[in-house]
Design an enzyme around this catalytic site. Structure first.
Site, PDB file in Angstrom:
ATOM      1  N   CYS A   1       0.824  -1.206   0.000  1.00 35.72           N
ATOM      2  CA  CYS A   1       0.000   0.000   0.000  1.00 35.72           C
ATOM      3  C   CYS A   1       0.866   1.267   0.000  1.00 35.72           C
ATOM      4  O   CYS A   1       1.539   1.554  -0.975  1.00 35.72           O
ATOM      5  CB  CYS A   1      -0.978  -0.041   1.168  1.00 35.72           C
ATOM      6  SG  CYS A   1      -2.412   1.058   0.966  1.00 35.72           S
TER       7      CYS A   1
ATOM      8  N   ARG B   1     -12.699   5.738  -3.617  1.00 39.96           N
ATOM      9  CA  ARG B   1     -11.570   5.044  -2.998  1.00 39.96           C
ATOM     10  C   ARG B   1     -11.733   3.542  -3.200  1.00 39.96           C
ATOM     11  O   ARG B   1     -12.853   3.008  -3.130  1.00 39.96           O
ATOM     12  CB  ARG B   1     -11.520   5.374  -1.505  1.00 39.96           C
ATOM     13  CG  ARG B   1     -10.286   4.859  -0.786  1.00 39.96           C
ATOM     14  CD  ARG B   1     -10.263   5.346   0.645  1.00 39.96           C
ATOM     15  NE  ARG B   1      -9.081   4.865   1.361  1.00 39.96           N
ATOM     16  CZ  ARG B   1      -7.897   5.454   1.323  1.00 39.96           C
ATOM     17  NH1 ARG B   1      -7.741   6.567   0.626  1.00 39.96           N
ATOM     18  NH2 ARG B   1      -6.869   4.954   2.000  1.00 39.96           N
TER      19      ARG B   1
ATOM     20  N   HIS C   1      -3.617  -6.032   1.591  1.00 39.55           N
ATOM     21  CA  HIS C   1      -3.506  -6.191   3.030  1.00 39.55           C
ATOM     22  C   HIS C   1      -4.056  -7.566   3.395  1.00 39.55           C
ATOM     23  O   HIS C   1      -4.471  -8.330   2.553  1.00 39.55           O
ATOM     24  CB  HIS C   1      -4.314  -5.117   3.764  1.00 39.55           C
ATOM     25  CG  HIS C   1      -3.881  -3.710   3.481  1.00 39.55           C
ATOM     26  ND1 HIS C   1      -2.698  -3.173   3.950  1.00 39.55           N
ATOM     27  CD2 HIS C   1      -4.490  -2.703   2.787  1.00 39.55           C
ATOM     28  CE1 HIS C   1      -2.595  -1.910   3.562  1.00 39.55           C
ATOM     29  NE2 HIS C   1      -3.670  -1.603   2.849  1.00 39.55           N
TER      30      HIS C   1
END
Length: 258
Positions: A91, A126, A194
């Site tokens: 990320c 997002r 993640h």
């Protein structure tokens, strides 16, 4: 035998999403092979230590900028990668190891330059949710379907000196319209996944360890004591089933590397 050195980079700045767990997973899986490990939490207020594997995680905009500046000024990460060290960057960490990335206001900041990628601030919603990706480049022979969770607002474009880690089946990934996720060059892997990503994808742990230990990642000789990956496999199965539902593909199982 010299211990395997694993460093979790700047957990005080890049520890928002629990990606520090990747360092622990690498250490435990190496120890299960009888390898002595030194796992270091490397804070931003000290020089980055010498290591064989570096793990960078996700973080917020301000800490991300500070982390990039510190790593550039310190110089250790670049020097160690040139010497053959392995990097897993997730990320914000993924963006940091590229050439440029955006701050909170969209202005560009210099990255460390380990990967030929540039990241811009996204203009759409997002990217938040589960990701499923089919390994790309050389990875299909080494990795199964990849699974993880993304939460980012960047659009990352890959240059000619990297290959995608995966092709997106579900989710957003790099977000530049290419349908790709992550990037790989040499022994550096960047990804938006993640989970932590290594908890969901133990074959990726084995690949990173093989690189760091100088082993052939395609070696499928059986281990004296095979790993029990039943818990990780159950997690992968649950996440893939929940994400893909009736559209789920048959997941390819890689050769186990020890």
């Amino acid at each position: 035998m010299t211990p395997l050195r694993i460093a979790v980079v700047y957990p005080d700045l890049l520890g928002t999403y629990g990606d520090g767990g990747n360092g622990l997973i690498l250490a435990r899986r190496a120890e299960w092979q009888g390898i002595e490990v030194v796992l270091t939490q490397a804070p931003s207020n000290a020089s980055l230590p010498e290591a064989d594997i570096y793990c960078l995680g996700g973080g917020e905009d301000g800490p991300q900028v500070r982390a990039a500046r510190s790593l550039i000024e310190d110089g250790t990460l670049t020097r160690r990668v040139t010497a053959g060290a392995v990097v897993l960057a997730v990320c914000a960490g993924y963006q940091i190891v590229g050439k440029t990335f955006p701050g909170a206001d969209g202005s560009l900041h210099d990255g460390v330059g380990l990967l030929d990628i540039v990241t811009a601030k996204g203009t759409g919603p997002r990217a938040v949710g589960e990701v499923v990706g089919e390994p790309d480049g050389d990875a299909p022979d080494l990795l199964p379907t990849l699974t993880g969770f993304e939460n980012h607002g960047g659009q990352t474009t890959l240059g000619p000196d990297v290959t995608p880690l995966a092709r997106v089946v579900q989710g957003v990934g790099n977000g530049d319209g290419s349908g790709t996720e992550g990037a790989v060059a040499g022994r550096v892997i960047g990804t938006y996944l993640h989970g932590p990503v290594l908890a969901r994808n133990p074959a990726l742990v084995d690949l990173l360890l093989a690189w760091a230990l100088g082993k052939d990642p395609t070696d499928d000789r059986p281990a004296a004591t095979p790993f029990d990956d039943s818990a990780a496999d159950a997690l992968r199965d649950e996440r893939l089933t929940a994400t893909m539902g009736g559209r789920r593909r048959r997941v390819r199982l890689p050769r186990r590397r020890r």
